[in-house]
Design a protein around this motif. Structure first.
Motif, short mmCIF file in Angstrom:
data_model
loop_
_atom_site.label_atom_id
_atom_site.label_comp_id
_atom_site.label_asym_id
_atom_site.label_seq_id
_atom_site.Cartn_x
_atom_site.Cartn_y
_atom_site.Cartn_z
N UNK A 33 -75.57 48.00 -54.39
CA UNK A 33 -74.41 47.11 -54.42
C UNK A 33 -74.28 46.32 -53.12
N UNK A 34 -73.77 45.08 -53.24
CA UNK A 34 -73.45 44.28 -52.06
C UNK A 34 -72.05 44.65 -51.57
N UNK A 35 -71.70 44.14 -50.36
CA UNK A 35 -70.36 44.41 -49.83
C UNK A 35 -69.28 43.84 -50.74
N UNK A 36 -69.54 42.67 -51.33
CA UNK A 36 -68.56 42.07 -52.24
C UNK A 36 -68.35 42.94 -53.48
N UNK A 37 -69.43 43.49 -54.03
CA UNK A 37 -69.30 44.38 -55.19
C UNK A 37 -68.55 45.66 -54.83
N UNK A 38 -68.83 46.20 -53.64
CA UNK A 38 -68.09 47.38 -53.19
C UNK A 38 -66.60 47.06 -53.10
N UNK A 39 -66.28 45.88 -52.54
CA UNK A 39 -64.88 45.48 -52.45
C UNK A 39 -64.23 45.37 -53.81
N UNK A 40 -64.95 44.86 -54.80
CA UNK A 40 -64.41 44.74 -56.16
C UNK A 40 -64.14 46.12 -56.77
N UNK A 41 -65.01 47.09 -56.52
CA UNK A 41 -64.78 48.45 -57.01
C UNK A 41 -63.50 49.02 -56.41
N UNK A 42 -63.35 48.84 -55.10
CA UNK A 42 -62.17 49.36 -54.43
C UNK A 42 -60.89 48.65 -54.90
N UNK A 43 -61.00 47.34 -55.14
CA UNK A 43 -59.82 46.57 -55.54
C UNK A 43 -59.43 46.78 -56.99
N UNK A 44 -60.39 47.13 -57.86
CA UNK A 44 -60.08 47.29 -59.29
C UNK A 44 -59.02 48.36 -59.51
N UNK A 45 -59.05 49.40 -58.71
CA UNK A 45 -58.03 50.44 -58.77
C UNK A 45 -56.65 49.88 -58.45
N UNK A 46 -56.57 49.07 -57.41
CA UNK A 46 -55.28 48.61 -56.94
C UNK A 46 -54.64 47.60 -57.88
N UNK A 47 -55.44 46.89 -58.66
CA UNK A 47 -54.87 45.93 -59.60
C UNK A 47 -53.99 46.63 -60.62
N UNK A 48 -54.53 47.65 -61.28
CA UNK A 48 -53.74 48.40 -62.27
C UNK A 48 -52.68 49.26 -61.59
N UNK A 59 -70.35 48.30 -63.38
CA UNK A 59 -69.29 47.97 -64.34
C UNK A 59 -68.51 49.20 -64.79
N UNK A 60 -69.21 50.33 -64.96
CA UNK A 60 -68.50 51.55 -65.36
C UNK A 60 -67.54 51.99 -64.27
N UNK A 61 -67.93 51.83 -63.00
CA UNK A 61 -67.03 52.17 -61.90
C UNK A 61 -65.80 51.28 -61.89
N UNK A 62 -66.00 49.98 -62.14
CA UNK A 62 -64.88 49.04 -62.20
C UNK A 62 -63.88 49.49 -63.29
N UNK A 63 -64.40 49.80 -64.48
CA UNK A 63 -63.54 50.18 -65.61
C UNK A 63 -62.81 51.49 -65.34
N UNK A 64 -63.53 52.49 -64.83
CA UNK A 64 -62.92 53.80 -64.59
C UNK A 64 -61.86 53.72 -63.50
N UNK A 65 -62.16 52.99 -62.43
CA UNK A 65 -61.19 52.86 -61.35
C UNK A 65 -59.94 52.10 -61.80
N UNK A 66 -60.11 51.13 -62.71
CA UNK A 66 -58.96 50.41 -63.25
C UNK A 66 -58.05 51.36 -64.03
N UNK A 67 -58.65 52.19 -64.88
CA UNK A 67 -57.87 53.16 -65.65
C UNK A 67 -57.25 54.22 -64.74
N UNK A 68 -57.96 54.58 -63.70
CA UNK A 68 -57.45 55.53 -62.71
C UNK A 68 -56.16 55.00 -62.08
N UNK A 69 -56.14 53.70 -61.78
CA UNK A 69 -54.96 53.08 -61.20
C UNK A 69 -53.77 53.12 -62.13
N UNK A 70 -54.00 52.96 -63.43
CA UNK A 70 -52.91 53.06 -64.41
C UNK A 70 -52.31 54.46 -64.37
#
Length: 413
Positions: free
Chosen positions: A46-61, A103-114
């Motif tokens: 992963x790039x730094x931008x992708x890492x940032x997106x994983x971390x941010x996906x949690x905070x959105x939800x 993508x699976x990390x993005x989805x799981x972290x989003x649900x985790x935030x909910x």
């Protein structure tokens, strides 16, 4: 003034202790990803931008759920909302350990935030259900201090577990720990004694449209946004910074991360005592002073030549911002009617979690654009700290703890 039924008994301290334990485990699950992204980014390329997106996906939800969870806690009582939140976030923590792709990390972290998003505002409601108004700043400061304990232990424990057993096993262990917490809550967590919520026997809560007319809430939301830009930005990227730029191993990084958090813990507790005893009606000064300290310390951190100075300046920033954030989060408990604490706190927490959406991705993008340099990312945090400094100076609190609680606050207050 409405005094909660548990305010004069020992039961309120059991509630507070359980809530503190919940915040600590909450931070275990929340912060672990900041350590895990180091091996995850290597494994998935992963790039730094992708890492940032994983971390941010949690905070959105997580952000979306703040006002929703607060309103539900106002309506149904904090206990039901807290139990639902703990079970959900624990299951999604376990699921994080099974992630197989970006993508699976993005989805799981989003649900985790909910799942986790209802806990902060519901825990504020639990404090209002269990403590009289003149004790709430100290109670809330103890809860806030529990987050610093959680961040200390989380970084160290996550680094150790990930280093010895792998990041997948780390998430599974932490998720199981959360499920044990849910069982503990089901048996012992009863905020407000036998009553299910603060609304029983109290006035009806303010409609959302009336809450939104209170300027203090908008100002506190902006202040919490600025402070949280720093908190979540540092929490997300300092582990990588210390490992990649300062060349520490993961366990040493986790140990050094405990130093700023320990001093912040002491600051938060002291701030809660001062807010109840000495600074009623003068909260804006503490927010402004703490933010100014943060600005200076972050600038010096960005220029620090040694690891020792990095930790020193990070500690000073944590002390200043710890005082500011404790003041910000206790003000709804002191100046908003108890029946609307959940919704008001949820709106303020929303600002903080929006910062959690922005900060990790923005910092990751800047680091990538500047070829691995963290200088521009630190300047982003310095600029964010200016928000609580300037907005904090404009605060005009409503009635104090000894007066009528501000369900009666005017829209322009």
């Amino acid at each position: 003034m409405n005094v909660p039924p548990a305010a004069n008994g020992k039961h309120k301290y059991l509630v507070l202790g359980l809530l503190c334990l919940g915040w600590i485990i909450n931070y275990f699950d929340k912060v672990a990803i900041n350590v895990a992204v180091i091996p995850i980014s290597q494994e998935f390329g992963l790039t730094e931008t992708q890492v940032g997106l994983i971390l941010s996906s949690f905070f959105l939800s997580y952000a979306i759920m703040q006002p929703i969870g607060g309103s539900l806690a106002d309506k149904f009582g904090s206990r039901k909302v807290i139990l639902f939140s703990v079970v959900c976030w624990s299951l999604f923590t376990i699921l994080t350990g099974t992630a197989w792709s970006f993508l699976s990390l993005i989805a799981i972290r989003f649900l985790f935030g909910i799942g986790e998003g209802s806990y902060p505002s519901a825990s504020s409601v639990a404090v209002a259900e269990s403590f009289p108004q003149h004790e709430r700043a100290r109670a809330k400061s103890i809860l806030t201090s529990a987050t610093t304990i959680g961040s200390v232990l989380a970084t160290l424990v996550a680094a150790t577990l990930s280093n010895h057993f792998g990041w997948q096993a780390m998430f599974i262990v932490l998720g199981i720990l959360g499920l044990f917490l849910a069982l503990l809550y089901a048996k012992f967590l009863h905020p407000g004694g036998s009553q299910s919520g603060i609304a029983k026997g109290a006035k009806e809560k303010l409609p959302l449209k009336d809450l939104l007319k209170i300027s203090m809430i908008w100002k506190l939301t902006a202040i919490y946004f600025g402070i949280s830009m720093v908190n979540w930005g540092m929490m997300s990227w300092m582990p990588s910074y210390m490992v990649k730029v300062r060349h520490l191993d993961m366990v040493s990084m986790g140990a050094l991360a405990s130093i700023p958090a320990i001093l912040s813990f002491v600051t938060v507790l002291a701030t809660g005592w001062m807010l109840d005893k000495r600074l009623v009606g003068r909260e804006k000064h503490l927010i402004a002073i703490g933010s100014f300290i943060g600005i200076i310390a972050l600038y010096l951190l960005s220029k620090a030549p040694t690891v020792a100075l990095v930790v020193t300046y990070q500690t000073i920033a944590s002390i200043g911002l710890g005082a500011a954030v404790t003041t910000t989060l206790t003000m709804p408990l002191k100046y908003i009617d108890p029946s609307s604490v959940g919704a008001a706190s949820g709106l303020i927490y929303l600002g903080g979690q929006l910062a959690g959406v922005i900060a990790p991705t923005a910092m990751g993008f800047m680091i990538q654009q500047f070829n691995g340099s963290y200088s521009a990312a630190f300047w982003l945090l310095i600029a964010a700290t200016a928000i609580p400094f300037f907005v904090g100076m404009t605060l005009r609190p409503g009635p104090t703890a000894g007066q009528q609680p501000p369900q009666a606050m005017s829209a322009g207050s």
